[in-house]
Design a protein around this motif. Structure first.
Motif, PDB file in Angstrom:
ATOM      1  N   SER A 116       5.048  13.020 -17.129  1.00  0.00           N
ATOM      2  CA  SER A 116       4.004  11.883 -17.654  1.00  0.00           C
ATOM      3  C   SER A 116       4.159  10.604 -16.772  1.00  0.00           C
ATOM      4  CB  SER A 116       4.806  11.376 -18.888  1.00  0.00           C
ATOM      5  OG  SER A 116       4.496  12.698 -19.944  1.00  0.00           O
ATOM      6  N   MET A 117       5.203  10.414 -15.972  1.00  0.00           N
ATOM      7  CA  MET A 117       5.159   9.158 -15.289  1.00  0.00           C
ATOM      8  C   MET A 117       4.290   9.433 -14.138  1.00  0.00           C
ATOM      9  SD  MET A 117       8.463   7.306 -13.732  1.00  0.00           S
ATOM     10  CE  MET A 117       8.894   6.390 -15.204  1.00  0.00           C
ATOM     11  N   ARG A 118       4.359  10.571 -13.562  1.00  0.00           N
ATOM     12  CA  ARG A 118       3.291  11.039 -12.133  1.00  0.00           C
ATOM     13  C   ARG A 118       1.890  10.839 -12.632  1.00  0.00           C
ATOM     14  NH1 ARG A 118       7.456  15.664 -11.603  1.00  0.00           N
ATOM     15  NH2 ARG A 118       8.760  15.036  -9.902  1.00  0.00           N
ATOM     16  N   VAL A 119       1.794  11.353 -13.854  1.00  0.00           N
ATOM     17  CA  VAL A 119       0.314  11.265 -14.253  1.00  0.00           C
ATOM     18  C   VAL A 119      -0.041   9.860 -14.641  1.00  0.00           C
ATOM     19  CG1 VAL A 119      -1.159  11.898 -16.236  1.00  0.00           C
ATOM     20  CG2 VAL A 119       0.183  13.744 -15.477  1.00  0.00           C
ATOM     21  N   ALA A 120       0.714   9.093 -15.183  1.00  0.00           N
ATOM     22  CA  ALA A 120       0.106   7.797 -15.285  1.00  0.00           C
ATOM     23  C   ALA A 120       0.185   6.918 -14.073  1.00  0.00           C
ATOM     24  CB  ALA A 120       1.465   7.209 -16.220  1.00  0.00           C
ATOM     25  N   ALA A 121       1.077   7.112 -13.313  1.00  0.00           N
ATOM     26  CA  ALA A 121       0.840   6.411 -11.953  1.00  0.00           C
ATOM     27  C   ALA A 121      -0.452   6.877 -11.185  1.00  0.00           C
ATOM     28  CB  ALA A 121       2.080   7.073 -10.966  1.00  0.00           C
ATOM     29  N   ARG A 122      -0.841   7.987 -11.091  1.00  0.00           N
ATOM     30  CA  ARG A 122      -2.043   8.638 -10.505  1.00  0.00           C
ATOM     31  C   ARG A 122      -3.342   7.859 -11.149  1.00  0.00           C
ATOM     32  NH1 ARG A 122      -4.279  11.723  -6.056  1.00  0.00           N
ATOM     33  NH2 ARG A 122      -6.444  12.079  -6.784  1.00  0.00           N
ATOM     34  N   ALA A 123      -3.156   7.872 -12.418  1.00  0.00           N
ATOM     35  CA  ALA A 123      -4.218   7.237 -13.285  1.00  0.00           C
ATOM     36  C   ALA A 123      -4.283   5.777 -12.904  1.00  0.00           C
ATOM     37  CB  ALA A 123      -3.920   7.404 -14.766  1.00  0.00           C
ATOM     38  N   LYS A 124      -3.310   5.182 -12.718  1.00  0.00           N
ATOM     39  CA  LYS A 124      -3.324   3.701 -12.409  1.00  0.00           C
ATOM     40  C   LYS A 124      -3.934   3.398 -11.212  1.00  0.00           C
ATOM     41  CE  LYS A 124      -2.035  -0.648 -12.964  1.00  0.00           C
ATOM     42  NZ  LYS A 124      -0.560  -1.082 -13.379  1.00  0.00           N
ATOM     43  N   ILE A 125      -3.727   4.160 -10.014  1.00  0.00           N
ATOM     44  CA  ILE A 125      -4.487   4.024  -8.811  1.00  0.00           C
ATOM     45  C   ILE A 125      -5.809   4.333  -8.870  1.00  0.00           C
ATOM     46  CG2 ILE A 125      -4.495   5.001  -6.174  1.00  0.00           C
ATOM     47  CD1 ILE A 125      -1.813   3.211  -7.126  1.00  0.00           C
ATOM     48  N   GLU A 126      -5.999   5.440  -9.576  1.00  0.00           N
ATOM     49  CA  GLU A 126      -7.392   6.021  -9.699  1.00  0.00           C
ATOM     50  C   GLU A 126      -8.257   4.827 -10.462  1.00  0.00           C
ATOM     51  OE1 GLU A 126      -7.529   9.548 -12.019  1.00  0.00           O
ATOM     52  OE2 GLU A 126      -7.198  10.828 -10.040  1.00  0.00           O
ATOM     53  N   VAL A 149       6.967   3.368 -17.139  1.00  0.00           N
ATOM     54  CA  VAL A 149       5.781   3.971 -17.465  1.00  0.00           C
ATOM     55  C   VAL A 149       5.021   4.712 -16.296  1.00  0.00           C
ATOM     56  CG1 VAL A 149       3.264   3.643 -18.211  1.00  0.00           C
ATOM     57  CG2 VAL A 149       5.128   2.485 -19.173  1.00  0.00           C
ATOM     58  N   GLU A 150       4.797   3.909 -15.026  1.00  0.00           N
ATOM     59  CA  GLU A 150       4.220   4.279 -13.838  1.00  0.00           C
ATOM     60  C   GLU A 150       5.287   4.517 -12.756  1.00  0.00           C
ATOM     61  OE1 GLU A 150       0.432   2.020 -15.359  1.00  0.00           O
ATOM     62  OE2 GLU A 150       1.761   1.215 -14.345  1.00  0.00           O
ATOM     63  N   GLY A 151       6.525   4.171 -12.838  1.00  0.00           N
ATOM     64  CA  GLY A 151       7.433   4.017 -11.857  1.00  0.00           C
ATOM     65  C   GLY A 151       8.630   3.228 -12.448  1.00  0.00           C
ATOM     66  N   PHE A 152       9.700   2.825 -11.867  1.00  0.00           N
ATOM     67  CA  PHE A 152      11.030   2.101 -12.037  1.00  0.00           C
ATOM     68  C   PHE A 152      11.004   0.970 -11.264  1.00  0.00           C
ATOM     69  CE2 PHE A 152      12.060   6.533 -12.889  1.00  0.00           C
ATOM     70  CZ  PHE A 152      12.357   6.429 -14.352  1.00  0.00           C
ATOM     71  N   LEU A 153      11.279  -0.265 -12.076  1.00  0.00           N
ATOM     72  CA  LEU A 153      11.555  -1.741 -11.334  1.00  0.00           C
ATOM     73  C   LEU A 153      12.963  -2.019 -11.493  1.00  0.00           C
ATOM     74  CD1 LEU A 153       8.013  -3.530 -12.218  1.00  0.00           C
ATOM     75  CD2 LEU A 153       8.981  -2.107 -10.029  1.00  0.00           C
ATOM     76  N   VAL A 154      13.558  -2.839 -10.563  1.00  0.00           N
ATOM     77  CA  VAL A 154      14.769  -3.144 -10.704  1.00  0.00           C
ATOM     78  C   VAL A 154      14.927  -4.710 -10.206  1.00  0.00           C
ATOM     79  CG1 VAL A 154      15.996  -0.921 -10.528  1.00  0.00           C
ATOM     80  CG2 VAL A 154      15.689  -2.569  -8.350  1.00  0.00           C
ATOM     81  N   GLU A 155      15.953  -5.302 -10.570  1.00  0.00           N
ATOM     82  CA  GLU A 155      15.877  -6.705 -10.143  1.00  0.00           C
ATOM     83  C   GLU A 155      16.231  -6.614  -8.566  1.00  0.00           C
ATOM     84  OE1 GLU A 155      19.404  -8.275 -12.063  1.00  0.00           O
ATOM     85  OE2 GLU A 155      18.589  -8.252 -14.002  1.00  0.00           O
ATOM     86  N   VAL A 174       0.797  -1.160  -0.101  1.00  0.00           N
ATOM     87  CA  VAL A 174       0.040   0.149   0.206  1.00  0.00           C
ATOM     88  C   VAL A 174       0.821   1.251  -0.167  1.00  0.00           C
ATOM     89  CG1 VAL A 174      -1.740   1.230   1.295  1.00  0.00           C
ATOM     90  CG2 VAL A 174      -1.876  -0.981   1.164  1.00  0.00           C
ATOM     91  N   SER A 175       2.069   1.210   0.713  1.00  0.00           N
ATOM     92  CA  SER A 175       2.850   2.338   0.696  1.00  0.00           C
ATOM     93  C   SER A 175       3.412   2.924  -0.756  1.00  0.00           C
ATOM     94  CB  SER A 175       4.118   1.991   1.505  1.00  0.00           C
ATOM     95  OG  SER A 175       4.841   0.854   0.837  1.00  0.00           O
ATOM     96  N   LEU A 176       3.541   1.975  -1.905  1.00  0.00           N
ATOM     97  CA  LEU A 176       3.771   2.209  -3.237  1.00  0.00           C
ATOM     98  C   LEU A 176       2.564   3.019  -3.672  1.00  0.00           C
ATOM     99  CD1 LEU A 176       5.525  -1.178  -4.452  1.00  0.00           C
ATOM    100  CD2 LEU A 176       6.447   1.237  -4.213  1.00  0.00           C
ATOM    101  N   MET A 177       1.331   2.395  -3.226  1.00  0.00           N
ATOM    102  CA  MET A 177      -0.028   2.898  -3.991  1.00  0.00           C
ATOM    103  C   MET A 177       0.007   4.399  -3.502  1.00  0.00           C
ATOM    104  SD  MET A 177      -2.733   0.026  -3.192  1.00  0.00           S
ATOM    105  CE  MET A 177      -1.998  -1.862  -3.355  1.00  0.00           C
ATOM    106  N   GLU A 178       0.390   4.751  -2.248  1.00  0.00           N
ATOM    107  CA  GLU A 178       0.083   5.987  -1.602  1.00  0.00           C
ATOM    108  C   GLU A 178       1.181   7.150  -2.359  1.00  0.00           C
ATOM    109  OE1 GLU A 178      -1.472   5.213   2.938  1.00  0.00           O
ATOM    110  OE2 GLU A 178       0.682   5.521   2.603  1.00  0.00           O
ATOM    111  N   ALA A 179       2.512   6.639  -2.676  1.00  0.00           N
ATOM    112  CA  ALA A 179       3.269   7.364  -3.310  1.00  0.00           C
ATOM    113  C   ALA A 179       2.669   7.666  -4.516  1.00  0.00           C
ATOM    114  CB  ALA A 179       4.718   6.687  -3.480  1.00  0.00           C
ATOM    115  N   MET A 180       2.275   6.494  -5.308  1.00  0.00           N
ATOM    116  CA  MET A 180       1.868   7.064  -6.768  1.00  0.00           C
ATOM    117  C   MET A 180       0.397   7.973  -6.849  1.00  0.00           C
ATOM    118  SD  MET A 180       2.085   2.878  -7.765  1.00  0.00           S
ATOM    119  CE  MET A 180       1.507   3.071  -9.563  1.00  0.00           C
TER     120      MET A 180
END
Length: 417
Positions: free
Chosen positions: A371-381, A342-348, A314-320
């Protein structure tokens, strides 16, 4: 509807997502009861009495719990001529045969009146679903059971070894399974669950509580990173600290939390003390204030040595939701939340070097962060808004109960027009 939430313990301060889901059903007008294995009276009720709380293992009034259970066992055996007693004994013997203790103690602990009938029983975490199933077998609770699977309950080696046979009974003797991710759905199917009884039901956040600042805002000074997590292995905090010490520039990481690995983490941070600050345990409102001041939220989760994994934090969701850039790992259900690039970054997992590289990339301005901030917010919504999730859970409960809900006035008017 009469809805019961079956929990092993209540309240558990770290399980805010469970409390929020209960609150959602209360706000929708349902009569909610919390049935808990044990009620921790030393902790204030986060729902302030909005739900009735029933403890399976009630306070014994100073008597030895073992003595109390022995007395109940004797009374049960003496009354075995009654159908109710025989049903309890059969359920208890089944648990004994299957090598599980908690449901037997539950059966002996509940009074003759039982726990009641409910239109839907929602159990959080697999072991709680198993306990609810045995109590229903014993005739001490009634109603359709749906079990929410989160993470630890389907990954931690010792727990899975102990409960998997009982999960398989759960798959055939209860009505619904509600894993919080597609990954856990696949896990349950691999264990023999019928896909038809599985509905992926996410945990989420109250999007309306997270107003997003202007997406094109820039960092004022050095990049500010934040991590908030328990200091346990699966959170991967050691890799966050190592990355900070390795990354060029003067970015800074603040860490909120506490836990058994604190000494180890502080020793690692001593290699670059000016770049890592420990803020300790602080209230959630202060966590959110820190998050709003941050440029990046970092959570490099890993599979722990005992198999323990995240669900979808959930902490990731709040940040997004707040438009804070997230950096996390290819771990568990996190890729279902964050589409890399697109909505953030993932690493190994366990790769501090990749984390350091991402920090450098963010600082360089090479990525369109707005654009990444907007995409992240849209994913949560779109997929993780509690208001929508509450409506979906309500519909699941209606289906379990066999109830066709009355049409909402607005929808009726729309249909007529």
């Amino acid at each position: 509807m009469k809805i019961a939430f079956f929990l092993s313990n209540y309240p558990v301060l770290s399980e805010t997502f469970v409390v929020r889901q209960i609150r959602g059903m209360i706000d929708l007008g349902h009569q909610v009861t919390i049935i808990t294995g044990q009620h921790d009276l030393s902790v204030d009720d986060p729902l302030s009495g909005a739900a009735r709380i029933v403890s399976v293992r009630a306070n014994t009034g100073g008597s030895s719990p073992i003595a109390q259970l022995l007395k109940k066992s004797v009374r049960l055996l003496l009354g075995a001529q009654s159908g109710k007693s025989r049903r309890r004994i059969r359920a208890g013997l089944t648990g004994l045969r299957d090598g599980i203790v908690a449901p037997i103690v539950d059966i002996l602990s509940v009074g003759e009146q039982g726990l009641g009938h409910f239109d839907a029983i929602i159990a959080h975490f697999g072991p709680a679903g198993v306990r609810a199933m045995y109590l229903r077998d014993a005739g001490l609770i009634s109603g359709p059971i749906a079990t929410v699977f989160h993470g630890l309950d389907v990954t931690e080696h010792g727990l899975v070894k102990k409960f998997l046979p009982h999960y398989r009974r759960l798959f055939t003797q209860t009505e619904a399974l509600l894993p919080i991710s597609e990954l856990w759905k696949k896990k349950l199917i691999s264990w023999g669950a019928d896909p038809a009884m599985i509905t992926v039901h996410r945990m989420g956040v109250d999007v309306s509580d997270f107003p997003m600042p202007q997406p094109r805002r820039g960092a004022a000074g050095p990049l500010r990173l934040l991590t908030t997590a328990r200091f346990v292995q699966k959170k991967g905090l050691i890799y966050a600290i190592n990355a900070m010490c390795a990354a060029p520039g003067d970015s800074h990481l603040s860490i909120i939390g506490y836990g058994p690995l604190e000494k180890e983490l502080r020793e690692a941070a001593a290699a670059c003390p000016a770049r890592v600050t420990f803020l300790g345990k602080i209230p959630h409102r202060e966590v959110l204030a820190e998050l709003k001041r941050s440029d990046v939220f970092l959570l490099p989760s890993v599979v722990a040595d005992n198999g323990d994994m995240e669900g979808i934090p959930v902490s990731l969701m709040e940040a997004m939701a707040l438009g804070v850039i997230t950096v996390s790992t290819w771990h568990s259900g996190i890729p279902e939340l964050i589409d890399d690039g697109v909505e953030g970054f993932l690493v190994e997992e366990r790769n501090a070097g990749q984390i350091a590289d991402i920090i450098t990339t963010i600082e360089s301005g090479e990525v369109d962060l707005a654009s990444m901030r907007v995409a992240a917010r849209a994913k949560i919504e779109r997929e993780f808004d509690n208001r929508e999730l509450d409506t979906r859970l309500e519909q699941i409960a209606f289906t379990l109960a066999g109830i066709v809900p009355a049409a909402e006035p607005a929808r009726v008017a729309e249909a007529v027009s």
